[in-house]
Design a protein around this motif. Structure first.
Motif, PDB file in Angstrom:
ATOM      1  N   UNK A 108       0.797  -1.230   0.000  1.00 47.21           N
ATOM      2  CA  UNK A 108       0.000   0.000   0.000  1.00 47.21           C
ATOM      3  C   UNK A 108       0.825   1.274   0.000  1.00 47.21           C
ATOM      4  N   UNK A 109       2.136   1.156  -0.017  1.00 46.03           N
ATOM      5  CA  UNK A 109       2.999   2.345  -0.136  1.00 46.03           C
ATOM      6  C   UNK A 109       4.352   1.917  -0.716  1.00 46.03           C
ATOM      7  N   UNK A 110       5.122   2.926  -1.103  1.00 45.74           N
ATOM      8  CA  UNK A 110       6.369   2.629  -1.810  1.00 45.74           C
ATOM      9  C   UNK A 110       7.497   2.293  -0.831  1.00 45.74           C
ATOM     10  N   UNK A 111       7.702   3.162   0.143  1.00 44.69           N
ATOM     11  CA  UNK A 111       8.791   2.981   1.115  1.00 44.69           C
ATOM     12  C   UNK A 111       8.261   3.091   2.543  1.00 44.69           C
ATOM     13  N   UNK A 112       9.221   2.939   3.451  1.00 39.05           N
ATOM     14  CA  UNK A 112       8.904   3.164   4.861  1.00 39.05           C
ATOM     15  C   UNK A 112       8.603   1.873   5.587  1.00 39.05           C
ATOM     16  N   UNK A 118      15.612  -5.271   2.151  1.00 37.83           N
ATOM     17  CA  UNK A 118      15.409  -6.603   1.577  1.00 37.83           C
ATOM     18  C   UNK A 118      14.499  -6.539   0.344  1.00 37.83           C
ATOM     19  N   UNK A 119      13.438  -5.740   0.431  1.00 34.38           N
ATOM     20  CA  UNK A 119      12.497  -5.627  -0.690  1.00 34.38           C
ATOM     21  C   UNK A 119      13.220  -5.179  -1.953  1.00 34.38           C
ATOM     22  N   UNK A 120      14.088  -4.168  -1.817  1.00 35.62           N
ATOM     23  CA  UNK A 120      14.719  -3.640  -3.021  1.00 35.62           C
ATOM     24  C   UNK A 120      15.923  -4.465  -3.462  1.00 35.62           C
ATOM     25  N   UNK A 121      16.516  -5.162  -2.530  1.00 39.96           N
ATOM     26  CA  UNK A 121      17.554  -6.117  -2.920  1.00 39.96           C
ATOM     27  C   UNK A 121      16.942  -7.185  -3.818  1.00 39.96           C
ATOM     28  N   UNK A 122      15.765  -7.652  -3.429  1.00 38.85           N
ATOM     29  CA  UNK A 122      15.088  -8.643  -4.272  1.00 38.85           C
ATOM     30  C   UNK A 122      14.774  -8.031  -5.639  1.00 38.85           C
ATOM     31  N   UNK A 179      20.379  11.082  -3.655  1.00 41.54           N
ATOM     32  CA  UNK A 179      20.423  11.526  -2.265  1.00 41.54           C
ATOM     33  C   UNK A 179      21.268  10.535  -1.481  1.00 41.54           C
ATOM     34  N   UNK A 180      22.385  11.011  -0.968  1.00 38.04           N
ATOM     35  CA  UNK A 180      23.340  10.094  -0.334  1.00 38.04           C
ATOM     36  C   UNK A 180      22.935   9.777   1.111  1.00 38.04           C
ATOM     37  N   UNK A 181      21.905  10.473   1.595  1.00 38.06           N
ATOM     38  CA  UNK A 181      21.505  10.255   2.993  1.00 38.06           C
ATOM     39  C   UNK A 181      20.894   8.876   3.199  1.00 38.06           C
ATOM     40  N   UNK A 182      20.350   8.307   2.159  1.00 41.35           N
ATOM     41  CA  UNK A 182      19.739   6.988   2.255  1.00 41.35           C
ATOM     42  C   UNK A 182      20.681   5.988   1.586  1.00 41.35           C
ATOM     43  N   UNK A 355       4.998  15.013   5.902  1.00 41.52           N
ATOM     44  CA  UNK A 355       6.147  14.615   6.702  1.00 41.52           C
ATOM     45  C   UNK A 355       6.111  13.102   6.903  1.00 41.52           C
ATOM     46  N   UNK A 356       7.184  12.405   6.534  1.00 36.82           N
ATOM     47  CA  UNK A 356       7.210  10.967   6.795  1.00 36.82           C
ATOM     48  C   UNK A 356       7.200  10.655   8.300  1.00 36.82           C
ATOM     49  N   UNK A 357       7.712  11.580   9.109  1.00 36.84           N
ATOM     50  CA  UNK A 357       7.719  11.354  10.566  1.00 36.84           C
ATOM     51  C   UNK A 357       6.413  11.851  11.168  1.00 36.84           C
TER      52      UNK A 357
END
Ligand code: ADP
Length: 509
Positions: A108-112, A118-122, A179-182, A355-357
């Motif tokens: 139901x959402x892209x990230x978070x 693991x999801x994106x490694x796959x 974005x190098x922060x992630x 805001x994600x937070x």
């Protein structure tokens, strides 16, 4: 599709976690699509591989069909994965849909999610399996794989350590750091899931993150973005200034040493925007249209926006906008202070952001409730593409006090709509916005109000300068500054060529 095989020129496949407008969280989504479109227009075959998120509107994808079912190796077993093909934004797009127990892309959402890494490694692994299938069944191999941020960075080590041997001998890899922060951290046992030998990959020269001293051994210390930097043939980031800044610890966030070791293949290429998607002369989201030669429609857009927001139209009063993810990176304390200054100075403001937070979001929601019914400003705390267009057109200025900004697209979009950036000089903001009082820059380049510091006083000074200029020199603002900003070209015209050169270079190399 057979026609593509005979087509001369380059073939590039973007492997990405976002593409606008289907799956958009931030600028990465815009960049993938607008760059691919610019390349397609130049005769390159540009395709995109994307996760098949459940939260995409598939009605917007033409000719969507199941192409193939693969068994993607994962942890000593395999995961059934369907690859879909379709056309979005005029581009060939492949959607990767794993039928995993973990329901990787049905959240139901892209990230978070706690298992994002693991999801994106796959995803990276499945994308490569799909390319192997294409090679085996159609003899089709791209010249370049263009990967983006940590989410697809694992493609680089996987290709070099495994998939070359599986037949993907042709493509070079370009990694773009938006974005190098992630960075994408995992525990070392994921190397086994990746099928990478620990002896080779789990070293400080490769994927082991040795940049965080005191990092407890039990915590994740595989760094996917680092792996991407080490293994990619070329690494770019999205503006020349950010490409210099990341060598400093404050900006490099632990990866400055790795980038230093690989500096020879690293450079900054400024992002562009899609001039069709963002065009005040044709934008379907707007109540009126306008051009640099005739800006009258902008006032109509402003009046309509104020009415939509429930704010009164006040003569000679600037409307200052913020369109942003509401995170620390974007200079949250300076955004808040800036808006209060605008309020005190009698200007109006509107914020479109989320805001994600949740604590931050709730703080903004409380403030939104306080403002409701008043005449000072409005906060719209959600993601809303159409409203973003109306704000870019209807506002007079846009506030962007980011602490760091790899490129920033909002100032480029705003300029195209004649909305004047008021921003910190960092990263791509420093490459694209020149202060109106900058005596060293030619007049046609001076397009905004800039400041360098990080204090409340700094943002206060710059905002008061902008508000005073609007009030005291309205003729200059509307008659000269707005058309000048609109005439500047922030499309991909230059940068798309730089990327083509990079792909060509890989092809030869
Ligand atoms: P970042 O990628 O760090 O979020 P950018 O400036 O590169 O920042 O890109 C932000 C993109 O997201 C722009 O296209 C901007 O218009 C859009 N955007 C940000 N917040 C919202 C929102 N709440 N609603 C609609 N669009 C948004």
């Amino acid at each position: 599709r057979c026609g593509f095989l005979r087509r001369p020129g380059l073939h590039v496949v973007h492997i990405a976690s976002e593409m606008a407008p289907l799956a958009k969280v931030g600028g990465l989504a815009d960049v993938v699509v607008s760059l691919a479109k610019a390349h397609q227009a130049a005769g390159t075959l540009a395709e995109i591989i994307l996760p098949k998120y459940d939260c995409i509107r598939y009605a917007d994808v033409a000719e969507l069909r199941q192409l193939v079912q693969l068994e993607v190796p994962w942890g000593g077993s395999t995961i059934k994965t369907v690859v879909w093909a379709g056309i979005a934004e005029g581009l060939p797009v492949y959607f990767v849909e794993p039928y995993s127990r973990e329901r990787f892309f049905w959240r139901g959402r892209f990230y978070g999610e706690v298992d994002d890494a693991e999801r994106f490694l796959f995803f990276a692994r499945a994308a490569l399996e799909f390319l192997v299938w294409e090679e085996e069944t159609q003899g089709k191999q791209p010249d370049a794989l263009h990967i983006h941020d940590w989410q697809s960075a694992a493609v680089a080590p996987l290709l070099k350590e495994q998939y070359r041997a599986r037949g993907l001998t042709r493509p070079g890899v370009v990694l773009t750091i938006h974005n190098i922060a992630f960075q994408g951290w995992l525990t070392p046992n994921y190397l086994d899931l990746m099928g990478l030998p620990r002896a080779g990959a789990y070293t400080p020269e490769r994927l082991l993150d040795d940049t965080r001293p005191g990092f407890a051994a039990a915590q994740p210390d595989i760094n996917l973005l680092k792996g991407g930097i080490v293994y990619a043939d070329a690494v770019t980031t999205v503006s020349p200034t950010y490409a210099r800044e990341v060598f400093a610890p404050e900006f490099g966030m632990g990866l400055q040493g790795v980038l230093g070791r690989h500096a020879g293949k690293f450079r900054g290429i400024l992002n562009g925007i899609d001039p069709d998607m963002w065009d005040p002369a044709t934008d379907a989201a707007l109540p009126a249209h306008y051009t640099a030669a005739d800006t009258a429609g902008k006032a109509v857009c402003k009046a309509a926006l104020l009415a939509e927001l429930g704010l009164p139209a006040k003569p000679n009063t600037p409307l200052i906008a913020v369109v942003s993810r509401l995170t620390e990176q974007k200079g949250l304390p300076l955004i808040l202070h800036g808006l209060r200054v605008a309020q005190q100075a009698g200007a109006q403001f509107c914020v479109l952001g989320s805001a994600p937070e949740s604590a931050v979001q709730q703080g903004f929601e409380r403030w939104a409730a306080e403002l409701a019914g008043g005449t000072a400003g409005r906060l719209v705390l959600r993601y809303d593409e159409a409203l973003a267009h109306r704000i870019y057109a209807g506002a007079d200025a846009i506030l962007i006090p980011s602490f760091f900004e790899p490129c920033g697209l909002t100032q480029l979009i705003a300029l195209r709509y004649g909305t004047i950036p008021v921003c910190r000089q960092t990263g791509g903001l420093a490459d694209t916005v020149r202060d109106v009082a900058h005596s060293g820059a030619p007049e046609h380049e001076r397009n905004g109000f800039t400041f360098a510091g990080k204090s409340e006083a700094d943002v206060e000074t710059v905002l008061r300068r902008a508000i005073d200029a609007y009030r005291d020199a309205g003729e200059w603002w509307h008659g000269q500054l707005v058309p000048r900003a609109m005439r500047q070209d922030w499309s991909w015209s230059r940068s798309a060529q730089d990327y083509l050169q990079l792909y060509r270079h890989l092809k030869q190399g």
